[in-house]
Design a protein around this motif. Structure first.
Motif, PDB file in Angstrom:
ATOM      1  N   UNK A  84       0.839  -1.194   0.000  1.00 31.64           N
ATOM      2  CA  UNK A  84       0.000   0.000   0.000  1.00 31.64           C
ATOM      3  C   UNK A  84       0.878   1.249   0.000  1.00 31.64           C
ATOM      4  N   UNK A  85       0.743   2.078  -1.033  1.00 28.18           N
ATOM      5  CA  UNK A  85       1.456   3.351  -1.135  1.00 28.18           C
ATOM      6  C   UNK A  85       0.443   4.485  -1.110  1.00 28.18           C
ATOM      7  N   UNK A  86       0.729   5.534  -0.334  1.00 28.05           N
ATOM      8  CA  UNK A  86      -0.182   6.669  -0.230  1.00 28.05           C
ATOM      9  C   UNK A  86       0.603   7.971  -0.337  1.00 28.05           C
ATOM     10  N   UNK A  87       0.003   8.949  -0.999  1.00 27.76           N
ATOM     11  CA  UNK A  87       0.590  10.281  -1.065  1.00 27.76           C
ATOM     12  C   UNK A  87       0.372  10.975   0.276  1.00 27.76           C
ATOM     13  N   UNK A  88       1.465  11.460   0.888  1.00 30.44           N
ATOM     14  CA  UNK A  88       1.367  12.062   2.218  1.00 30.44           C
ATOM     15  C   UNK A  88       1.678  13.551   2.225  1.00 30.44           C
ATOM     16  N   UNK A  89       2.266  14.068   1.154  1.00 30.04           N
ATOM     17  CA  UNK A  89       2.598  15.488   1.145  1.00 30.04           C
ATOM     18  C   UNK A  89       3.036  15.960  -0.224  1.00 30.04           C
ATOM     19  N   UNK A  90       2.733  17.233  -0.533  1.00 26.86           N
ATOM     20  CA  UNK A  90       3.101  17.841  -1.814  1.00 26.86           C
ATOM     21  C   UNK A  90       3.750  19.194  -1.541  1.00 26.86           C
ATOM     22  N   UNK A  91       4.949  19.396  -2.086  1.00 27.10           N
ATOM     23  CA  UNK A  91       5.668  20.666  -1.962  1.00 27.10           C
ATOM     24  C   UNK A  91       5.897  21.202  -3.372  1.00 27.10           C
ATOM     25  N   UNK A  92       4.967  22.050  -3.850  1.00 23.29           N
ATOM     26  CA  UNK A  92       5.065  22.557  -5.219  1.00 23.29           C
ATOM     27  C   UNK A  92       6.285  23.448  -5.403  1.00 23.29           C
ATOM     28  N   UNK A  93       6.673  24.180  -4.371  1.00 23.72           N
ATOM     29  CA  UNK A  93       7.803  25.110  -4.489  1.00 23.72           C
ATOM     30  C   UNK A  93       9.091  24.386  -4.859  1.00 23.72           C
ATOM     31  N   UNK A  94       9.273  23.188  -4.314  1.00 22.09           N
ATOM     32  CA  UNK A  94      10.480  22.419  -4.606  1.00 22.09           C
ATOM     33  C   UNK A  94      10.202  21.222  -5.514  1.00 22.09           C
ATOM     34  N   UNK A  95       8.944  21.033  -5.909  1.00 23.35           N
ATOM     35  CA  UNK A  95       8.594  19.916  -6.779  1.00 23.35           C
ATOM     36  C   UNK A  95       8.736  18.569  -6.112  1.00 23.35           C
ATOM     37  N   UNK A  96       8.548  18.515  -4.788  1.00 24.13           N
ATOM     38  CA  UNK A  96       8.771  17.287  -4.031  1.00 24.13           C
ATOM     39  C   UNK A  96       7.458  16.658  -3.574  1.00 24.13           C
ATOM     40  N   UNK A  97       7.468  15.333  -3.541  1.00 21.59           N
ATOM     41  CA  UNK A  97       6.316  14.572  -3.066  1.00 21.59           C
ATOM     42  C   UNK A  97       6.771  13.602  -1.988  1.00 21.59           C
ATOM     43  N   UNK A  98       5.954  13.454  -0.953  1.00 15.94           N
ATOM     44  CA  UNK A  98       6.231  12.483   0.100  1.00 15.94           C
ATOM     45  C   UNK A  98       5.187  11.374   0.031  1.00 15.94           C
ATOM     46  N   UNK A  99       5.651  10.125   0.012  1.00 15.24           N
ATOM     47  CA  UNK A  99       4.765   8.961   0.025  1.00 15.24           C
ATOM     48  C   UNK A  99       5.086   8.109   1.246  1.00 15.24           C
ATOM     49  N   UNK A 100       4.061   7.437   1.767  1.00 16.03           N
ATOM     50  CA  UNK A 100       4.271   6.451   2.822  1.00 16.03           C
ATOM     51  C   UNK A 100       3.817   5.093   2.303  1.00 16.03           C
ATOM     52  N   UNK A 101       4.459   4.039   2.800  1.00 14.78           N
ATOM     53  CA  UNK A 101       4.141   2.690   2.350  1.00 14.78           C
ATOM     54  C   UNK A 101       3.968   1.731   3.510  1.00 14.78           C
ATOM     55  N   UNK A 102       3.033   0.799   3.341  1.00 13.62           N
ATOM     56  CA  UNK A 102       2.793  -0.256   4.331  1.00 13.62           C
ATOM     57  C   UNK A 102       2.685  -1.595   3.604  1.00 13.62           C
TER      58      UNK A 102
END
Length: 238
Positions: free
Chosen positions: A151-169
């Protein structure tokens, strides 16, 4: 009914073999037709999953061992199409367990032992696997889960730096304890998925892993060329 299932099983084996050998989608129209035939002949999802597992067990030994993991995962696209005629909701428990996390993990472990499969190769397999899917980010993550990979889920979006945080279980690569992060397939999948959706080359690093004792796996996806990505959330939504 048993005679019908046997005949359908032979067709399934032939079509799956053709799909894996050709590395293209020419077999898929015939798979869609077969899906409708399963429903008409009252062959249920459980029987189709059994056909798939038996066919895969017969086919994989004929391929180079180094390709076994990639082919096993790729075969799930074939299974998903073969079962489309049943509708999505009745299929969830079958798709989630058809190729279990333990099974895929076992393949990777055996490859690592026999061929010292490097981390970069597992990332490359994950990237190639991601190209099998269409739709927005939510759909792609859902199909990853439905195919038993975790299971992968999107946990955060930082448009200023173009970064995405995902969490996995429950990711299949981090089922066993390890000294270093293990989810290289998931890294490749996430990097390629975001690359496709935003139209810019992306990298992915795992910054926490359950194999090392973390509560959850955490991934950061960043652009190869650092900088903001305008309308990042909208791009992820397709």
């Amino acid at each position: 009914m048993e005679k019908d299932e046997h005949a359908l099983g032979i067709r399934y084996l032939a079509l799956l073999g053709d799909y894996l050998r050709r590395e293209d989608d020419r077999a898929l129209p015939a798979v869609r037709a077969l899906s409708g035939e399963f429903a008409r002949r009252q062959v249920g999802p459980e029987e189709v999953v059994a056909m798939h597992e038996q066919a895969l067990a017969e086919l994989l030994p004929a391929f180079p061992t180094a390709l076994a993991a990639e082919l096993a995962v790729r075969s799930m696209t074939f299974l998903r199409l073969a079962m489309r005629g049943f509708g999505l909701e009745p299929l969830r428990p079958y798709l989630e367990t058809a190729v279990s996390s333990r099974f895929v993990c076992q393949i990777f472990r055996e490859l690592e032992t026999a061929f010292h499969l490097p981390d970069a190769a597992r990332v490359a397999i994950g990237r190639k696997y991601a190209d099998n899917f269409e739709g927005d980010l939510a759909n792609r993550l859902d199909m990853f889960r439905l195919q038993g990979l975790g299971n992968l889920e999107l946990a955060g979006v930082d448009e200023e730096h173009g970064e995405l945080l995902f969490v996995g279980h429950d990711l299949f690569e981090s089922q066993e304890e390890a000294e270093y992060p293990q989810d290289h397939f998931a890294r490749g999948f996430l990097a390629q998925t975001v690359t496709t959706l935003v139209g810019r080359p992306m990298n992915c690093e795992e910054i926490a892993c359950r194999a090392q004792g973390a509560a959850e796996c955490r991934f950061v996806v960043t652009p190869v060329a650092p900088g903001p990505i305008a309308n990042l959330r909208r791009l992820l939504d397709g």
